[in-house]
Write an enzyme that holds these catalytic residues in place. Structure first.
Site, PDB file in Angstrom:
ATOM      1  N   ASN A 102       0.823  -1.212   0.000  1.00  0.00           N
ATOM      2  CA  ASN A 102       0.000   0.000   0.000  1.00  0.00           C
ATOM      3  C   ASN A 102       0.856   1.260   0.000  1.00  0.00           C
ATOM      4  O   ASN A 102       1.901   1.322   0.638  1.00  0.00           O
ATOM      5  CB  ASN A 102      -0.942  -0.007   1.208  1.00  0.00           C
ATOM      6  CG  ASN A 102      -1.917  -1.174   1.148  1.00  0.00           C
ATOM      7  OD1 ASN A 102      -2.078  -1.779   0.081  1.00  0.00           O
ATOM      8  ND2 ASN A 102      -2.546  -1.502   2.258  1.00  0.00           N
ATOM      9  N   HIS A 119       5.815  -0.579  -2.633  1.00  0.00           N
ATOM     10  CA  HIS A 119       5.363   0.147  -3.829  1.00  0.00           C
ATOM     11  C   HIS A 119       5.389   1.659  -3.638  1.00  0.00           C
ATOM     12  O   HIS A 119       4.714   2.379  -4.355  1.00  0.00           O
ATOM     13  CB  HIS A 119       3.953  -0.315  -4.246  1.00  0.00           C
ATOM     14  CG  HIS A 119       3.915  -1.722  -4.769  1.00  0.00           C
ATOM     15  ND1 HIS A 119       2.747  -2.444  -4.929  1.00  0.00           N
ATOM     16  CD2 HIS A 119       4.915  -2.550  -5.173  1.00  0.00           C
ATOM     17  CE1 HIS A 119       3.035  -3.647  -5.409  1.00  0.00           C
ATOM     18  NE2 HIS A 119       4.343  -3.743  -5.555  1.00  0.00           N
ATOM     19  N   CYS A 127      11.803  13.685  -8.751  1.00  0.00           N
ATOM     20  CA  CYS A 127      11.954  14.126 -10.138  1.00  0.00           C
ATOM     21  C   CYS A 127      12.248  12.919 -11.023  1.00  0.00           C
ATOM     22  O   CYS A 127      13.167  12.156 -10.755  1.00  0.00           O
ATOM     23  CB  CYS A 127      13.083  15.150 -10.236  1.00  0.00           C
ATOM     24  SG  CYS A 127      13.505  15.539 -11.950  1.00  0.00           S
ATOM     25  N   CYS A 150      15.932  21.050 -12.320  1.00  0.00           N
ATOM     26  CA  CYS A 150      16.675  20.551 -13.490  1.00  0.00           C
ATOM     27  C   CYS A 150      15.826  20.603 -14.762  1.00  0.00           C
ATOM     28  O   CYS A 150      16.300  20.258 -15.837  1.00  0.00           O
ATOM     29  CB  CYS A 150      17.162  19.113 -13.245  1.00  0.00           C
ATOM     30  SG  CYS A 150      15.882  17.867 -13.516  1.00  0.00           S
ATOM     31  N   GLY A 187      -5.496  -9.019   2.764  1.00  0.00           N
ATOM     32  CA  GLY A 187      -6.110  -8.095   1.806  1.00  0.00           C
ATOM     33  C   GLY A 187      -5.324  -7.835   0.538  1.00  0.00           C
ATOM     34  O   GLY A 187      -5.288  -6.708   0.060  1.00  0.00           O
ATOM     35  N   THR A 188      -4.696  -8.884  -0.001  1.00  0.00           N
ATOM     36  CA  THR A 188      -4.083  -8.728  -1.328  1.00  0.00           C
ATOM     37  C   THR A 188      -4.616  -9.815  -2.248  1.00  0.00           C
ATOM     38  O   THR A 188      -4.828 -10.949  -1.812  1.00  0.00           O
ATOM     39  CB  THR A 188      -2.544  -8.764  -1.277  1.00  0.00           C
ATOM     40  OG1 THR A 188      -2.046  -8.711  -2.633  1.00  0.00           O
ATOM     41  CG2 THR A 188      -1.984  -9.984  -0.584  1.00  0.00           C
ATOM     42  N   SER A 189      -4.799  -9.448  -3.531  1.00  0.00           N
ATOM     43  CA  SER A 189      -5.273 -10.443  -4.500  1.00  0.00           C
ATOM     44  C   SER A 189      -4.145 -11.382  -4.907  1.00  0.00           C
ATOM     45  O   SER A 189      -4.384 -12.379  -5.580  1.00  0.00           O
ATOM     46  CB  SER A 189      -5.864  -9.749  -5.730  1.00  0.00           C
ATOM     47  OG  SER A 189      -4.897  -8.891  -6.301  1.00  0.00           O
ATOM     48  N   GLU A 215     -12.136 -13.181   0.013  1.00  0.00           N
ATOM     49  CA  GLU A 215     -12.145 -13.938  -1.249  1.00  0.00           C
ATOM     50  C   GLU A 215     -10.949 -14.882  -1.300  1.00  0.00           C
ATOM     51  O   GLU A 215      -9.918 -14.605  -0.696  1.00  0.00           O
ATOM     52  CB  GLU A 215     -12.017 -12.978  -2.455  1.00  0.00           C
ATOM     53  CG  GLU A 215     -13.012 -11.840  -2.494  1.00  0.00           C
ATOM     54  CD  GLU A 215     -14.430 -12.301  -2.757  1.00  0.00           C
ATOM     55  OE1 GLU A 215     -14.589 -13.386  -3.371  1.00  0.00           O
ATOM     56  OE2 GLU A 215     -15.363 -11.597  -2.328  1.00  0.00           O
ATOM     57  N   ALA A 231     -10.320  -7.817   7.304  1.00  0.00           N
ATOM     58  CA  ALA A 231      -9.171  -7.554   8.185  1.00  0.00           C
ATOM     59  C   ALA A 231      -9.593  -6.833   9.469  1.00  0.00           C
ATOM     60  O   ALA A 231      -9.091  -7.138  10.561  1.00  0.00           O
ATOM     61  CB  ALA A 231      -8.145  -6.707   7.432  1.00  0.00           C
TER      62      ALA A 231
END
Ligand code: BJW
Ligand code: ZN
Length: 248
Positions: A102, A119, A127, A150, A187-189, A215, A231
């Site tokens: 997350n 992530h 930049c 820059c 909670g991750t696929s 799921e 969760a």
């Protein structure tokens, strides 16, 4: 109330190294949209148009605006009962690290002290050209894409498809998964790599592997225990049982 197997509480109480791997479902109860479920971001927007560097170079203003709109949502969200339970779990187990996909920063906002962000984090920028960091909160409200000194374009500090994950963060996460006594996927696929592969690393290294997700996912067959519930309901109950065990 979800049923928590006593084997999970026993394993957690005896563990020396616990890894909790979290995905978008962890923050769903805070109001942060997930990606792949019905109504999720990838059912409304195309990742190939928004979440890769070619899309950014083709249309930087559009990508910037999309991330600004998501920042507006995320900055108005608060940690939920699941995030809080993971903070409360820290003194109850040994060696707890959260490895999250997350980008919302809600684990840190809740007070978790050891969080590996795989992530990136939508609250930060850098930049695209020279890598200069722009973590100043004032950029978070800019509607026009800002430029670096820059001349390069400033982008959110998130990992897009085709980009490498932060090297040290991934290496530490992999090492912890090799050492983990308990690995909990929340909670991750389980479809985005290399993050999804961490569950397999833990499983191969004999961690007691748990999944918390309403799921089934491609990771479910590798779980010693799969708890089919939210969760925010499961994690506080795990904490309650751990406290009960410590008190008794
Ligand atoms: C609940 C709940 C509740 C709901 N309680 N649960 C190996 C094999 C195949 C492909 C690849 C591979 N290696 C690399 C790839 C390519 C690619 C990839 O994995 N593609 C697949 C999708 C096919 N990976 C990459 O490109 C990665 N980079 C990389 O590997 O670099 C090396 C390399 C470079 C070049 C070529 C080859 C290799 C980078 C991946 C970056 C992902 N980025 C995103 C966007 C971040 C920024 C942004 O937010 O805009 O990260 S995509 C998006 O998906 C986001 C998430 O972190 C990620 C995972 O999603 P997550 O968290 O699992 O969410 P959902 O929505 O999918 O699932 C939510 C779940 O919660 C559901 O299961 C619900 O049921 C559940 N849930 N409510 C508990 N209350
Ligand atoms: Zn620059």
């Amino acid at each position: 109330m979800p049923t928590i197997p006593s084997s999970l509480v026993d394993r957690l109480a005896r563990a020396r190294c616990v890894v909790v791997s979290t995905g978008a479902g962890m923050s769903a109860e805070s109001g942060v949209p997930t990606f792949r479920a019905e109504g999720g971001l990838w059912t409304k927007f195309k990742p190939e148009e928004l979440a890769n560097v070619d899309a950014f170079l083709r249309n930087p203003q559009m990508v910037w605006e999309w991330y600004q709109s998501r920042r507006d949502v995320i900055l108005n969200c608060s940690p939920n009962a699941g995030h809080t339970a993971l903070v409360e779990m820290e003194p109850l187990v040994q060696g707890l690290t959260i490895v999250t996909q997350n980008i919302d920063g809600l684990h840190a906002a809740a007070g978790s002290t050891d969080v590996i962000e795989l992530h990136g984090n939508i609250r930060r920028n850098f930049c695209q050209q020279c890598g200069e960091r722009y973590d100043d909160a004032s950029l978070l409200s800019m509607t026009e894409i800002p430029s670096c000194s820059c001349g390069g374009m400033i982008r959110p500090d998130v990992v897009w498809f085709g980009e490498m994950l932060p090297e040290k963060a991934l290496a530490r996460a992999e090492r912890l998964c090799e050492e983990a006594d308990v690995f909990i996927s929340v909670g991750t696929s389980g479809v985005v790599y290399p993050a999804a592969g961490l569950a397999l690393v833990a499983h191969q290294h004999h961690a007691f592997t748990v999944e918390i997700n309403p799921e089934e996912t491609p990771l479910t067959p590798y779980a010693n225990v799969a708890i089919s519930a939210a969760a925010g309901a499961v994690l506080p109950e795990v904490v309650r049982l751990l406290r009960e065990r410590t008190a008794g």
